[in-house]
Design an enzyme around this catalytic site. Structure first.
Site, PDB file in Angstrom:
ATOM      1  N   ARG A  94      12.286  -3.025  10.465  1.00 33.76           N
ATOM      2  CA  ARG A  94      11.177  -2.547  11.398  1.00 33.76           C
ATOM      3  C   ARG A  94      11.098  -3.926  13.117  1.00 33.76           C
ATOM      4  O   ARG A  94      10.734  -4.556  12.343  1.00 33.76           O
ATOM      5  CB  ARG A  94      10.095  -2.347  10.420  1.00 33.76           C
ATOM      6  CG  ARG A  94       9.475  -0.860  10.544  1.00 33.76           C
ATOM      7  CD  ARG A  94       8.376  -0.442   9.411  1.00 33.76           C
ATOM      8  NE  ARG A  94       7.548  -0.553   9.708  1.00 33.76           N
ATOM      9  CZ  ARG A  94       5.986  -1.065   9.059  1.00 33.76           C
ATOM     10  NH1 ARG A  94       6.371  -0.267   8.132  1.00 33.76           N
ATOM     11  NH2 ARG A  94       5.107  -1.196   9.870  1.00 33.76           N
ATOM     12  N   ARG A 114      11.380  -6.632   3.459  1.00 31.49           N
ATOM     13  CA  ARG A 114      10.867  -5.331   4.051  1.00 31.49           C
ATOM     14  C   ARG A 114      12.662  -4.717   4.934  1.00 31.49           C
ATOM     15  O   ARG A 114      12.595  -5.112   6.101  1.00 31.49           O
ATOM     16  CB  ARG A 114       9.625  -5.039   4.346  1.00 31.49           C
ATOM     17  CG  ARG A 114       9.351  -3.285   4.431  1.00 31.49           C
ATOM     18  CD  ARG A 114       8.225  -3.390   4.729  1.00 31.49           C
ATOM     19  NE  ARG A 114       7.288  -3.538   5.411  1.00 31.49           N
ATOM     20  CZ  ARG A 114       6.347  -2.766   5.906  1.00 31.49           C
ATOM     21  NH1 ARG A 114       5.596  -2.632   4.818  1.00 31.49           N
ATOM     22  NH2 ARG A 114       6.230  -2.838   6.853  1.00 31.49           N
ATOM     23  N   ARG A 140      -0.600  -8.788  13.507  1.00 28.48           N
ATOM     24  CA  ARG A 140      -1.357  -7.747  12.510  1.00 28.48           C
ATOM     25  C   ARG A 140      -2.343  -8.339  11.510  1.00 28.48           C
ATOM     26  O   ARG A 140      -3.066  -8.011  10.824  1.00 28.48           O
ATOM     27  CB  ARG A 140       0.250  -7.381  12.014  1.00 28.48           C
ATOM     28  CG  ARG A 140       0.573  -6.147  12.900  1.00 28.48           C
ATOM     29  CD  ARG A 140       1.842  -6.339  12.094  1.00 28.48           C
ATOM     30  NE  ARG A 140       2.416  -5.250  11.216  1.00 28.48           N
ATOM     31  CZ  ARG A 140       3.589  -5.089  10.024  1.00 28.48           C
ATOM     32  NH1 ARG A 140       4.569  -6.162  10.653  1.00 28.48           N
ATOM     33  NH2 ARG A 140       3.439  -4.762   9.187  1.00 28.48           N
ATOM     34  N   LYS A 194       0.829  -1.230   0.007  1.00 27.93           N
ATOM     35  CA  LYS A 194      -0.242   0.217   0.244  1.00 27.93           C
ATOM     36  C   LYS A 194       0.727   1.363   0.356  1.00 27.93           C
ATOM     37  O   LYS A 194       0.479   1.948  -0.625  1.00 27.93           O
ATOM     38  CB  LYS A 194      -0.865   0.289   1.156  1.00 27.93           C
ATOM     39  CG  LYS A 194      -1.934  -0.661   1.616  1.00 27.93           C
ATOM     40  CD  LYS A 194      -2.581  -0.222   2.408  1.00 27.93           C
ATOM     41  CE  LYS A 194      -1.829  -1.218   4.131  1.00 27.93           C
ATOM     42  NZ  LYS A 194      -1.438  -2.396   4.447  1.00 27.93           N
ATOM     43  N   ARG A 215      -8.852   2.001   9.529  1.00 28.19           N
ATOM     44  CA  ARG A 215      -7.956   0.758  10.215  1.00 28.19           C
ATOM     45  C   ARG A 215      -8.781  -0.332  10.436  1.00 28.19           C
ATOM     46  O   ARG A 215      -9.188  -1.790  11.171  1.00 28.19           O
ATOM     47  CB  ARG A 215      -6.845   0.662  10.919  1.00 28.19           C
ATOM     48  CG  ARG A 215      -6.314   0.240  10.001  1.00 28.19           C
ATOM     49  CD  ARG A 215      -4.709   0.097  11.087  1.00 28.19           C
ATOM     50  NE  ARG A 215      -3.581  -1.004  10.398  1.00 28.19           N
ATOM     51  CZ  ARG A 215      -2.770  -0.681   9.526  1.00 28.19           C
ATOM     52  NH1 ARG A 215      -2.552   0.822   8.684  1.00 28.19           N
ATOM     53  NH2 ARG A 215      -1.789  -1.405   9.477  1.00 28.19           N
TER      54      ARG A 215
HETATM   55  P1  ADP Z   1       1.451  -1.941   7.645  1.00 31.61           P
HETATM   56  O1  ADP Z   1       0.795  -1.647   6.593  1.00 31.61           O
HETATM   57  O2  ADP Z   1       3.136  -2.554   7.186  1.00 31.61           O
HETATM   58  O3  ADP Z   1       1.156  -3.039   8.323  1.00 31.61           O
HETATM   59  P2  ADP Z   1       1.405   0.616   9.163  1.00 31.61           P
HETATM   60  O4  ADP Z   1       2.961   1.235   9.156  1.00 31.61           O
HETATM   61  O5  ADP Z   1       0.172   1.393   8.065  1.00 31.61           O
HETATM   62  O6  ADP Z   1       2.227  -0.773   8.806  1.00 31.61           O
HETATM   63  O7  ADP Z   1       0.918   0.217  10.254  1.00 31.61           O
HETATM   64  C1  ADP Z   1       1.868   0.004  11.343  1.00 31.61           C
HETATM   65  C2  ADP Z   1       1.452  -0.063  12.682  1.00 31.61           C
HETATM   66  O8  ADP Z   1       0.511   1.119  13.463  1.00 31.61           O
HETATM   67  C3  ADP Z   1       0.260  -0.674  13.089  1.00 31.61           C
HETATM   68  O9  ADP Z   1       0.235  -2.191  13.311  1.00 31.61           O
HETATM   69  C4  ADP Z   1      -0.855  -0.376  14.075  1.00 31.61           C
HETATM   70  O10 ADP Z   1       0.038  -0.619  15.456  1.00 31.61           O
HETATM   71  C5  ADP Z   1      -0.466   1.134  14.329  1.00 31.61           C
HETATM   72  N1  ADP Z   1      -1.557   1.633  12.854  1.00 31.61           N
HETATM   73  C6  ADP Z   1      -0.890   1.867  11.648  1.00 31.61           C
HETATM   74  N2  ADP Z   1      -2.658   3.143  11.642  1.00 31.61           N
HETATM   75  C7  ADP Z   1      -3.245   2.403  12.669  1.00 31.61           C
HETATM   76  C8  ADP Z   1      -4.382   3.332  12.366  1.00 31.61           C
HETATM   77  N3  ADP Z   1      -5.548   3.580  11.088  1.00 31.61           N
HETATM   78  N4  ADP Z   1      -5.650   3.109  13.125  1.00 31.61           N
HETATM   79  C9  ADP Z   1      -4.838   2.512  14.538  1.00 31.61           C
HETATM   80  N5  ADP Z   1      -3.462   1.684  14.267  1.00 31.61           N
HETATM   81  C10 ADP Z   1      -3.211   2.470  13.476  1.00 31.61           C
END
Ligand code: ADP
Length: 216
Positions: free
Chosen positions: A159, A126, A170, A13, A87
């Protein structure tokens, strides 16, 4: 146009958001990047959210919505890609309401689709630049010099939440909390699934196909 990108972790994404934003001169709200920057800066929000990211759980909605409100006001009337937000259903409804107060709405919600084995492979390969957030993949998109960011010369790291135990968590969170967005956005008539398999360029063409259809 305001476009939501959602899907399981590791589907690409963030990479697609960057390509599309560059081509269309849009701004990106990358919730993960914003949260990681807050953590790095040890801000009030950063301190509150750090544990959630480490564990792979969602950050509480009220903290997320605070960040979003500021972003929406700053980006009023502009093209935006929402990457990693919403999310869950509560966040999706909150976004709809916040946009409608500004006389705006989500145009499309693109749901990226990829099988689980490929997701785990992509996440464990990654690499991530701590300084400028650039993303690399050891096999499909490595940096020119191993361990060094092409963009800024920063050090590339794994990460913390890209370890296998956290990845499993996740994926669970995606299934239970984020996947219901498919039904929500289908109900609004704006859900568009996109196959996230293949090269970055192939996926990009599919995404642009969806967005171009809007203009046609
Ligand atoms: P990925 O899509 O690879 O899981 P992101 O960088 O988008 O990684 O998100 C990493 C972490 O940040 C998530 O596992 C969560 O803990 C937190 N996070 C990101 N966006 C949200 C959201 N909209 N609501 C709640 N937690 C979030």
């Amino acid at each position: 146009m305001r476009v939501v990108f959602f899907g399981p972790p590791g589907v690409g994404k963030g990479s697609q958001a960057e390509l599309v934003a560059k081509a269309m001169d849009y701004n990106i709200l990358s919730m993960g990047d914003i949260l990681r920057e807050e953590i790095r800066a040890k801000s009030t929000i950063g301190v509150k959210v750090e544990n959630f990211l480490q564990r792979g759980s969602l950050v509480p909605d009220e903290l997320i919505l605070e960040v979003v409100d500021d972003f929406l006001l700053e980006n009023r009337g502009k093209g935006v890609i929402f990457d990693g937000f919403p999310r869950n259903l509560h966040q999706a409804i909150a976004l709809e309401q916040a946009l409608s107060r500004l006389n705006e709405a989500v145009s499309f919600a693109i749901g990226f689709v990829l099988e689980r084995d490929e997701i785990v492979k992509r996440l464990t390969q990654r690499r991530y630049c701590n300084r400028c957030n650039a993303i690399y993949n050891l096999t499909s998109g490595p940096s020119i010099k191993p361990g060094v960011c092409d963009e800024c010369g920063g050090e590339l790291t794994i990460r913390g939440d890209d370890r296998e135990s956290v990845i499993v968590e996740r994926l669970k969170v995606y299934e239970s909390q984020t996947k219901p967005l498919i039904e929500y956005y289908s109900g609004l008539g704006i859900y568009r699934p996109v196959d996230a398999g293949g090269s970055k360029q192939e996926v990009y063409s599919r995404v642009m196909g969806v967005l171009d259809a809007h203009h046609a």
